[in-house]
Design a protein around this motif. Structure first.
Motif, mmCIF file in Angstrom:
data_model
loop_
_atom_site.group_PDB
_atom_site.id
_atom_site.type_symbol
_atom_site.label_atom_id
_atom_site.label_comp_id
_atom_site.label_asym_id
_atom_site.label_seq_id
_atom_site.Cartn_x
_atom_site.Cartn_y
_atom_site.Cartn_z
ATOM 1 N N ARG A 55 0.834 -1.215 0.000
ATOM 2 C CA ARG A 55 0.000 0.000 0.000
ATOM 3 C C ARG A 55 0.863 1.257 0.000
ATOM 4 O O ARG A 55 2.058 1.220 0.270
ATOM 5 N N ASP A 56 0.227 2.391 -0.263
ATOM 6 C CA ASP A 56 0.961 3.657 -0.274
ATOM 7 C C ASP A 56 0.606 4.536 0.918
ATOM 8 O O ASP A 56 0.992 5.693 0.969
ATOM 9 N N ASP A 57 -0.105 3.971 1.890
ATOM 10 C CA ASP A 57 -0.586 4.788 3.001
ATOM 11 C C ASP A 57 -0.475 4.079 4.352
ATOM 12 O O ASP A 57 -1.224 4.366 5.269
ATOM 13 N N ARG A 148 5.469 -0.177 0.801
ATOM 14 C CA ARG A 148 6.201 0.176 -0.428
ATOM 15 C C ARG A 148 5.932 1.606 -0.883
ATOM 16 O O ARG A 148 6.855 2.376 -1.139
ATOM 17 N N GLY A 149 4.680 2.004 -0.996
ATOM 18 C CA GLY A 149 4.353 3.338 -1.482
ATOM 19 C C GLY A 149 4.586 4.450 -0.481
ATOM 20 O O GLY A 149 4.672 5.620 -0.846
ATOM 21 N N ARG A 153 8.332 8.633 1.516
ATOM 22 C CA ARG A 153 7.989 9.718 2.448
ATOM 23 C C ARG A 153 8.864 9.724 3.707
ATOM 24 O O ARG A 153 8.861 10.692 4.452
#
Length: 184
Positions: A55-57, A148-149, A153
């Motif tokens: 996911r990215d979050d 991963r996403g 950040r």
């Protein structure tokens, strides 16, 4: 969310769904303490978390009671009493022990979570190994693993280590600094 762990964890799993009020961006922090006594239970618990890896979050944080695949291998187990080997080492089918059991963390990394040290180049710092006289080996057991996403950040990683902090727990905290999206 009641019973986020659904009875699947030895210690705990907490889930916080957060919103950045400035941008409306949603993200999830999962915090867990994987089983300290059983590598078999740790891999079972980790398998429940793998679905979040791509996911990215999502950020996973906690005491995973496992070493990362890229961490230095233990060359001698003489520091650890034989009765505690089952907590840390991989057991062969014939009952003998091999090296560190890293299957739980390996499963999480394979699923997409990123280790800030081995994947992102942040310096490694031990988080345990000073508290108990029977387990006097410095190693990482505590992690902040972005999915991963979310990995791009991560802008900073810190393991604070002072006498005061050491007096509070048998583990040192791991702090991750993440950049949130800019306001549109």
């Amino acid at each position: 969310m009641p019973d986020a762990e659904e009875g699947k964890f030895h210690h705990t799993l907490a889930r916080a769904d957060l919103v950045d009020r400035r941008t409306g961006w949603n993200f999830t922090v999962l915090n867990t303490h994987l089983d300290p006594f059983s590598p078999a239970n740790r891999i079972r618990e980790a398998s429940w978390l793998t679905e979040y890896g791509a996911r990215d979050d999502v950020v996973l944080a906690g005491d995973l009671n496992s070493e990362a695949p890229g961490d230095p291998a233990v060359t001698s187990w003489s520091w650890l009493p034989a009765e505690l080997h089952s907590r840390h080492r991989f057991q062969n089918p014939d009952g003998t022990y091999a090296g560190s059991d890293r299957r739980a963390l390996s499963a999480l990394l394979h699923a997409g979570f990123r280790d800030p040290v081995t994947h992102l180049g942040f310096p490694s710092a031990r988080t345990v190994g000073y508290w108990s006289p029977t387990e006097q080996r410095d190693f990482r057991s505590d992690y902040v693993l972005p999915a991963r996403g979310m990995a791009p950040r991560l802008k900073g990683l810190l393991v604070p280590d002072t006498d005061v902090i050491r007096s509070m727990s048998d583990h040192l905290p791991v702090c991750g600094d993440f950049a949130l999206p800019h306001q549109s």
